[in-house]
Design an enzyme around this catalytic site. Structure first.
Site, mmCIF file in Angstrom:
data_model
loop_
_atom_site.group_PDB
_atom_site.id
_atom_site.type_symbol
_atom_site.label_atom_id
_atom_site.label_comp_id
_atom_site.label_asym_id
_atom_site.label_seq_id
_atom_site.Cartn_x
_atom_site.Cartn_y
_atom_site.Cartn_z
ATOM 1 N N ASN A 156 0.791 -1.239 0.000
ATOM 2 C CA ASN A 156 0.000 0.000 0.000
ATOM 3 C C ASN A 156 0.819 1.282 0.000
ATOM 4 O O ASN A 156 0.332 2.311 -0.473
ATOM 5 C CB ASN A 156 -1.025 -0.020 1.146
ATOM 6 C CG ASN A 156 -0.372 -0.080 2.504
ATOM 7 O OD1 ASN A 156 0.583 -0.819 2.700
ATOM 8 N ND2 ASN A 156 -0.859 0.686 3.438
ATOM 9 N N GLY A 232 2.794 -5.473 7.368
ATOM 10 C CA GLY A 232 1.779 -6.173 6.586
ATOM 11 C C GLY A 232 0.592 -6.531 7.453
ATOM 12 O O GLY A 232 0.382 -5.937 8.527
ATOM 13 N N GLY A 233 -0.156 -7.508 7.028
ATOM 14 C CA GLY A 233 -1.392 -7.867 7.718
ATOM 15 C C GLY A 233 -1.143 -8.672 8.989
ATOM 16 O O GLY A 233 -0.073 -9.250 9.188
ATOM 17 N N GLY A 237 1.632 -11.529 9.916
ATOM 18 C CA GLY A 237 2.493 -11.105 11.026
ATOM 19 C C GLY A 237 2.568 -12.168 12.114
ATOM 20 O O GLY A 237 3.651 -12.473 12.623
ATOM 21 N N GLU A 252 4.787 -4.342 12.150
ATOM 22 C CA GLU A 252 3.911 -3.185 11.887
ATOM 23 C C GLU A 252 2.689 -3.721 11.176
ATOM 24 O O GLU A 252 2.732 -3.989 9.972
ATOM 25 C CB GLU A 252 4.650 -2.169 11.008
ATOM 26 C CG GLU A 252 5.951 -1.651 11.596
ATOM 27 C CD GLU A 252 5.728 -0.772 12.815
ATOM 28 O OE1 GLU A 252 4.694 -0.099 12.893
ATOM 29 O OE2 GLU A 252 6.601 -0.784 13.707
ATOM 30 N N CYS A 286 -3.039 1.555 6.777
ATOM 31 C CA CYS A 286 -3.126 0.927 8.104
ATOM 32 C C CYS A 286 -3.726 1.855 9.152
ATOM 33 O O CYS A 286 -4.266 1.387 10.147
ATOM 34 C CB CYS A 286 -1.749 0.442 8.544
ATOM 35 S SG CYS A 286 -0.508 1.720 8.518
HETATM 36 P P1 NAP Z 1 0.219 -9.053 3.584
HETATM 37 O O1 NAP Z 1 -0.650 -9.879 2.745
HETATM 38 O O2 NAP Z 1 0.384 -9.399 5.011
HETATM 39 O O3 NAP Z 1 1.637 -8.998 2.844
HETATM 40 C C1 NAP Z 1 2.672 -8.177 3.283
HETATM 41 C C2 NAP Z 1 3.996 -8.751 2.854
HETATM 42 O O4 NAP Z 1 4.186 -9.986 3.523
HETATM 43 C C3 NAP Z 1 4.097 -9.069 1.369
HETATM 44 O O5 NAP Z 1 5.404 -8.805 0.933
HETATM 45 C C4 NAP Z 1 3.788 -10.551 1.324
HETATM 46 O O6 NAP Z 1 4.372 -11.201 0.212
HETATM 47 C C5 NAP Z 1 4.453 -11.019 2.601
HETATM 48 N N1 NAP Z 1 3.899 -12.238 3.154
HETATM 49 C C6 NAP Z 1 2.603 -12.606 3.258
HETATM 50 N N2 NAP Z 1 2.500 -13.773 3.902
HETATM 51 C C7 NAP Z 1 3.757 -14.159 4.219
HETATM 52 C C8 NAP Z 1 4.308 -15.277 4.892
HETATM 53 N N3 NAP Z 1 3.534 -16.243 5.384
HETATM 54 N N4 NAP Z 1 5.637 -15.342 5.028
HETATM 55 C C9 NAP Z 1 6.425 -14.359 4.565
HETATM 56 N N5 NAP Z 1 5.967 -13.279 3.911
HETATM 57 C C10 NAP Z 1 4.648 -13.177 3.751
HETATM 58 O O7 NAP Z 1 -0.259 -7.524 3.563
HETATM 59 P P2 NAP Z 1 -0.641 -6.591 2.339
HETATM 60 O O8 NAP Z 1 -1.968 -7.001 1.825
HETATM 61 O O9 NAP Z 1 0.498 -6.448 1.387
HETATM 62 O O10 NAP Z 1 -0.754 -5.199 3.116
HETATM 63 C C11 NAP Z 1 -1.853 -4.852 3.844
HETATM 64 C C12 NAP Z 1 -1.659 -5.001 5.330
HETATM 65 O O11 NAP Z 1 -0.508 -4.310 5.789
HETATM 66 C C13 NAP Z 1 -2.823 -4.369 6.089
HETATM 67 O O12 NAP Z 1 -3.210 -5.213 7.130
HETATM 68 C C14 NAP Z 1 -2.233 -3.076 6.622
HETATM 69 O O13 NAP Z 1 -2.891 -2.558 7.743
HETATM 70 C C15 NAP Z 1 -0.838 -3.495 6.904
HETATM 71 N N6 NAP Z 1 0.047 -2.333 6.967
HETATM 72 C C16 NAP Z 1 0.573 -1.964 8.182
HETATM 73 C C17 NAP Z 1 1.370 -0.826 8.260
HETATM 74 C C18 NAP Z 1 1.978 -0.373 9.549
HETATM 75 O O14 NAP Z 1 2.953 0.355 9.509
HETATM 76 N N7 NAP Z 1 1.448 -0.772 10.682
HETATM 77 C C19 NAP Z 1 1.639 -0.090 7.104
HETATM 78 C C20 NAP Z 1 1.091 -0.508 5.907
HETATM 79 C C21 NAP Z 1 0.297 -1.636 5.849
HETATM 80 P P3 NAP Z 1 3.513 -11.463 -1.125
HETATM 81 O O15 NAP Z 1 3.118 -10.117 -1.617
HETATM 82 O O16 NAP Z 1 4.449 -12.200 -1.987
HETATM 83 O O17 NAP Z 1 2.327 -12.284 -0.700
#
Ligand code: NAP
Length: 481
Positions: A156, A232-233, A237, A252, A286
């Site tokens: 994002n 990430g999500g 996490g 995060e 987020c």
């Molecule tokens: P996501 O599906 O959790 O993916 C984030 C990253 O993690 C991607 O690079 C993904 O790779 C990788 N990933 C997913 N599952 C994994 C696993 N089991 N092992 C290792 N890596 C893995 O999240 P998203 O849809 O990209 O982003 C949205 C989420 O991020 C929302 O929940 C949002 O609130 C959160 N976020 C938090 C912050 C903060 O600072 N707190 C900031 C921005 C976003 P792939 O793309 O290859 O699947």
């Protein structure tokens, strides 16, 4: 700078490499192919970590003035090519060109902050003689880099969140292996190019494009990776935190941020801030506003203005200067959002605006009377959907705001000092924004959540703290008496 993005390479320890196995990057607006990037294998990831061992030594040995110069040169590069960076963000991701330009400007600021903070990786002296056994001793602690940082980033904010990993890692003297989101690897690769142009020594940085589900485990579990820095999500996490074991972790994660609007608030300001806070980046943010608790005395006025401005929020082509909001990152995500909204409507919620999907686009959507039991009220929506609730008092607003597994940011609109201080004390969140929506952040502040929203803090200075560890030095002085 590579002008042809269509066949990108990834950065393995400072070398641009290609692979026969590839992944497609598609524009979510129209599903057009934007680029092809290498699909890193587990072996590639192992190689990047092995090379990062040498990189970590090189990084730790870099004098601070050189780290600062590299970070400032990388910032100069992003600044000099800012329109190209912004167009990359707006093409591969969800953001409109105006949103993407803002992210690019913030990335420059993040990198400059990293350069500045590099000179402040300091320790302090310790008065050892505060303990009887410490008499006749002198010492201090200093901060040392951890070694190799493994970083994983979401789609994002595909540029600035990557800068928040790479910049502090280099400022602190670490090597870093970063895996960007599969949907948006191009902004991360452009930033890697900025670091190469800035003469970052080889081995310090790898940006490996590959599936999290395939190569993530190598990065997370490798014994030489001393810290996992994940954004990430919550689900990913949790899984990563379990697998990482005895390593430092920065997590995060997501939220479903609440904002409270009291009866004495400046309603026009509150409406404007919350419309932007709810629909920025199509709600894929987020700290985006998800739950709005509005005092009953001003509820009707707030609702009327809020719905009017939400309906006027212009959804459309990302590269048009007029567009306020683009699509979600994929049609699948838009369908997920539609499913959650439909579920709430089935359970008795009322639709005040939006609620329609076209491909990956989902309209700015406002609902009221959303039952507490439905998914929308409990989970992170991560889409352009906001829920209005009527409250009778601040106490009720705080109680309902805290009824969440998450706790990243919260907002409060009021003119009352007492209300402000009560809310600061009682809201369970990593940040409380007063007279602003939850969606406010600068890159220098400590950023992170409580409860399921995460562990640790980002924000340049705070990431550097997380990416270093203390080493205590104690001299036993000779007794000359
Ligand atoms: P996501 O599906 O959790 O993916 C984030 C990253 O993690 C991607 O690079 C993904 O790779 C990788 N990933 C997913 N599952 C994994 C696993 N089991 N092992 C290792 N890596 C893995 O999240 P998203 O849809 O990209 O982003 C949205 C989420 O991020 C929302 O929940 C949002 O609130 C959160 N976020 C938090 C912050 C903060 O600072 N707190 C900031 C921005 C976003 P792939 O793309 O290859 O699947």
């Amino acid at each position: 700078m590579k002008l042809d993005l269509r066949r990108q390479q990834m950065l393995l320890a400072g070398e641009w490499v290609d692979r026969t196995e590839t992944m497609e990057v598609r524009n979510p607006e129209n599903d057009q192919l934007v680029a092809i990037v290498p699909k890193a294998s587990k072996t590639d990831m192992e190689q990047a970590i092995a090379r990062a061992k040498e990189g970590a030594k090189a990084s730790a040995a870099l004098p601070v003035y050189k780290r600062m110069a590299i970070l400032n040169r990388a910032a100069d590069f992003v600044d000099a090519h800012k329109e190209r960076f912004a167009r990359t963000i707006a093409t591969e991701g969800s953001k409109t060109i105006r949103e993407a330009r803002k992210e690019t400007g913030r990335c420059v600021e993040t990198l400059r902050l990293c350069a500045e903070e590099a000179r402040r990786v300091t320790g302090e002296t310790i008065p050892f003689d505060q303990s009887p056994g410490g008499t006749g001793r002198f010492g201090y602690y200093e901060r040392h880099p951890l070694g190799i940082i493994g970083a994983i980033t979401p789609f994002n904010d595909p540029l600035n969140l990557v800068a928040h990993k790479i910049g502090p890692a280099i400022a602190a003297g670490n090597a870093i292996v970063l895996k960007p989101a599969t949907a948006t690897p191009l902004s991360a690769l452009l930033l890697a190019e900025a670091f190469m142009e800035a003469d970052l020594p080889k081995g310090i940085l790898s940006v490996m494009t590959g599936l999290g589900s395939e190569v993530g485990d190598v990065l997370i579990t490798h014994p030489d990776v001393r810290m996992v820095s994940f954004t990430g999500g919550m689900e990913a996490g949790l899984e990563i935190a379990k697998k990482a074991g005895l390593k430092k972790k920065s997590m995060e994660l997501g939220s479903n941020s609440p904002v409270i609007v009291l009866e004495d608030a400046q309603i026009e300001d509150a409406v404007k801030a919350n419309v932007s806070g709810a629909f920025w980046a199509a709600g894929q943010n987020c700290i985006g506003v998800q739950r709005l608790y509005v005092h009953e005395e001003v509820y009707d006025r707030f609702k009327e203005l809020f719905v009017k401005q939400s309906c006027a929020y212009l959804m459309g082509e990302k590269l048009s200067e007029k567009t306020d909001m683009g699509p979600l990152i994929s049609e699948k995500e838009a369908k997920r959002v539609a499913f959650m909204v439909d579920d709430a409507l089935r359970m008795g919620a009322a639709l005040l605006c939006g609620g329609k999907r076209r491909g990956a686009f989902y309209e700015p959507t406002v609902l009221e009377n959303v039952p507490d039991e439905c998914m929308l009220a409990k989970e992170e929506i991560f889409g352009p959907v906001v829920l209005l609730y009527k409250i009778k008092s601040l106490a009720e607003g705080i109680e309902r705001a805290n009824q969440s597994d998450y706790g990243l940011h919260a907002g409060l609109f009021t003119e009352s000092m007492n209300a402000v201080f009560q809310a600061i004390q009682e809201l369970e969140a990593g940040g409380v924004m007063v007279n602003d929506s939850s969606d406010f952040r600068i890159d220098a502040m400590p950023f992170g959540g409580t409860k399921q929203s995460g562990l640790g803090r980002e924000g340049v200075k705070f990431s550097i703290l997380e990416m270093t560890e203390q080493k205590v030095v104690c001299f036993k002085l000779r007794d000359n008496g």
